[in-house]
Motif scaffolding. Sequence first.
Motif, mmCIF file in Angstrom:
data_model
loop_
_atom_site.group_PDB
_atom_site.id
_atom_site.type_symbol
_atom_site.label_atom_id
_atom_site.label_comp_id
_atom_site.label_asym_id
_atom_site.label_seq_id
_atom_site.Cartn_x
_atom_site.Cartn_y
_atom_site.Cartn_z
ATOM 1 N N TRP A 34 4.327 22.818 65.942
ATOM 2 C CA TRP A 34 3.262 21.848 65.672
ATOM 3 C C TRP A 34 3.345 20.665 66.635
ATOM 4 C CZ3 TRP A 34 4.333 21.618 59.670
ATOM 5 C CH2 TRP A 34 3.820 22.783 59.079
ATOM 6 N N MET A 83 4.979 21.757 54.788
ATOM 7 C CA MET A 83 5.724 22.877 54.187
ATOM 8 C C MET A 83 6.350 23.663 55.344
ATOM 9 S SD MET A 83 5.537 23.424 50.825
ATOM 10 C CE MET A 83 6.017 25.129 50.951
ATOM 11 N N VAL A 85 9.725 26.323 56.288
ATOM 12 C CA VAL A 85 10.991 27.026 56.048
ATOM 13 C C VAL A 85 11.439 27.591 57.398
ATOM 14 C CG1 VAL A 85 12.085 29.012 54.905
ATOM 15 C CG2 VAL A 85 10.536 27.519 53.616
ATOM 16 N N ARG A 90 12.775 32.809 55.923
ATOM 17 C CA ARG A 90 11.452 33.046 55.325
ATOM 18 C C ARG A 90 11.393 34.350 54.528
ATOM 19 N NH1 ARG A 90 7.896 30.990 60.494
ATOM 20 N NH2 ARG A 90 8.658 28.853 60.337
ATOM 21 N N ASN A 91 10.321 34.504 53.752
ATOM 22 C CA ASN A 91 10.003 35.733 53.009
ATOM 23 C C ASN A 91 11.065 36.140 51.992
ATOM 24 O OD1 ASN A 91 7.582 36.036 54.469
ATOM 25 N ND2 ASN A 91 8.737 36.893 56.177
ATOM 26 N N GLN A 92 11.632 35.135 51.344
ATOM 27 C CA GLN A 92 12.551 35.443 50.238
ATOM 28 C C GLN A 92 12.312 34.502 49.065
ATOM 29 O OE1 GLN A 92 16.720 34.491 51.142
ATOM 30 N NE2 GLN A 92 16.109 34.031 53.239
ATOM 31 N N GLY A 93 11.252 33.709 49.139
ATOM 32 C CA GLY A 93 10.883 32.886 47.980
ATOM 33 C C GLY A 93 11.232 31.415 48.092
ATOM 34 N N GLY A 95 10.018 29.069 50.215
ATOM 35 C CA GLY A 95 8.794 28.265 50.327
ATOM 36 C C GLY A 95 8.110 28.112 48.982
ATOM 37 N N THR A 96 8.055 29.192 48.237
ATOM 38 C CA THR A 96 7.430 29.131 46.904
ATOM 39 C C THR A 96 8.209 28.187 45.986
ATOM 40 O OG1 THR A 96 6.636 31.389 47.170
ATOM 41 C CG2 THR A 96 6.731 30.544 44.918
ATOM 42 N N PHE A 117 -3.894 21.425 53.141
ATOM 43 C CA PHE A 117 -4.569 22.159 54.200
ATOM 44 C C PHE A 117 -3.802 23.459 54.388
ATOM 45 C CE2 PHE A 117 -5.101 17.642 55.412
ATOM 46 C CZ PHE A 117 -6.474 17.573 55.282
ATOM 47 N N ALA A 119 -2.993 26.648 56.626
ATOM 48 C CA ALA A 119 -3.158 27.282 57.942
ATOM 49 C C ALA A 119 -3.832 28.637 57.721
ATOM 50 C CB ALA A 119 -1.798 27.448 58.609
ATOM 51 N N PHE A 125 -0.480 33.002 50.765
ATOM 52 C CA PHE A 125 0.731 32.356 50.220
ATOM 53 C C PHE A 125 0.335 31.329 49.152
ATOM 54 C CE2 PHE A 125 3.517 28.579 50.676
ATOM 55 C CZ PHE A 125 4.690 29.114 50.154
ATOM 56 N N LYS A 128 -1.591 33.011 46.018
ATOM 57 C CA LYS A 128 -0.680 33.658 45.069
ATOM 58 C C LYS A 128 -0.107 32.638 44.103
ATOM 59 C CE LYS A 128 1.188 37.385 47.882
ATOM 60 N NZ LYS A 128 2.286 37.663 48.805
#
Length: 146
Positions: A34, A83, A85, A90-93, A95-96, A117, A119, A125, A128
Amino acid sequence: MDSNSILFRSGKIDFCTDWPSADEYYNLFLTTRWNDEYCLSKEEIEKSIRNRWFSISAYSGEELIGTGSILSDGIQHALIVNMIVHPDFRNQGIGTAILRLLVNKCKECNIRDIQLFAAQDKHNFYRKFGFVARADNAPGMQYRYR
Ligand SMILES: CC(C)(COP(=O)(O)OP(=O)(O)OC[C@H]1O[C@@H](n2cnc3c(N)ncnc32)[C@H](O)[C@@H]1OP(=O)(O)O)[C@@H](O)C(=O)NCCC(=O)NCCS
């Protein structure tokens, strides 16, 4: 919540509400690319961290591997930002889990309007989790000056 731990595939992750240091946040921020657009200096990053209303920092051992923050007036509006991670986690929960802690904080404070906002590739994501897109005839607007 001052701090709590959850076990994920990659091991134990500690979540806390302390502001991360500018250095550790900067390293995590760079993983998103970013800053190619924002061009923030470390000093500006440090200032932006201090101006946040609420933040979650996620650590694997001593390493900051995730964040999420809220900008807010504390009553009416909350905007969830930054947000992140680390790609290796990533992809193991995680961020959630960060998002849940941020939304819970808003609910505790009875904040009426929780927004973010999304992306382009992150709609699923957030969907859900329960976020819904604003109506096409009333989307957000943005003022760009550079
Ligand atoms: C957005 C971001 C913070 C999500 O973090 P994350 O830790 O990967 O989030 P989660 O693991 O909770 O969820 C990510 C995906 O993994 C899936 N997932 C969650 N737990 C899982 C598990 N145990 N096993 C397999 N997949 C899992 C989720 O269903 C989700 O799938 P989706 O992307 O298809 O919706 C992270 O991708 C990121 O930092 N991206 C770069 C910065 C960015 O774009 N930020 C958002 C700006 S709007």
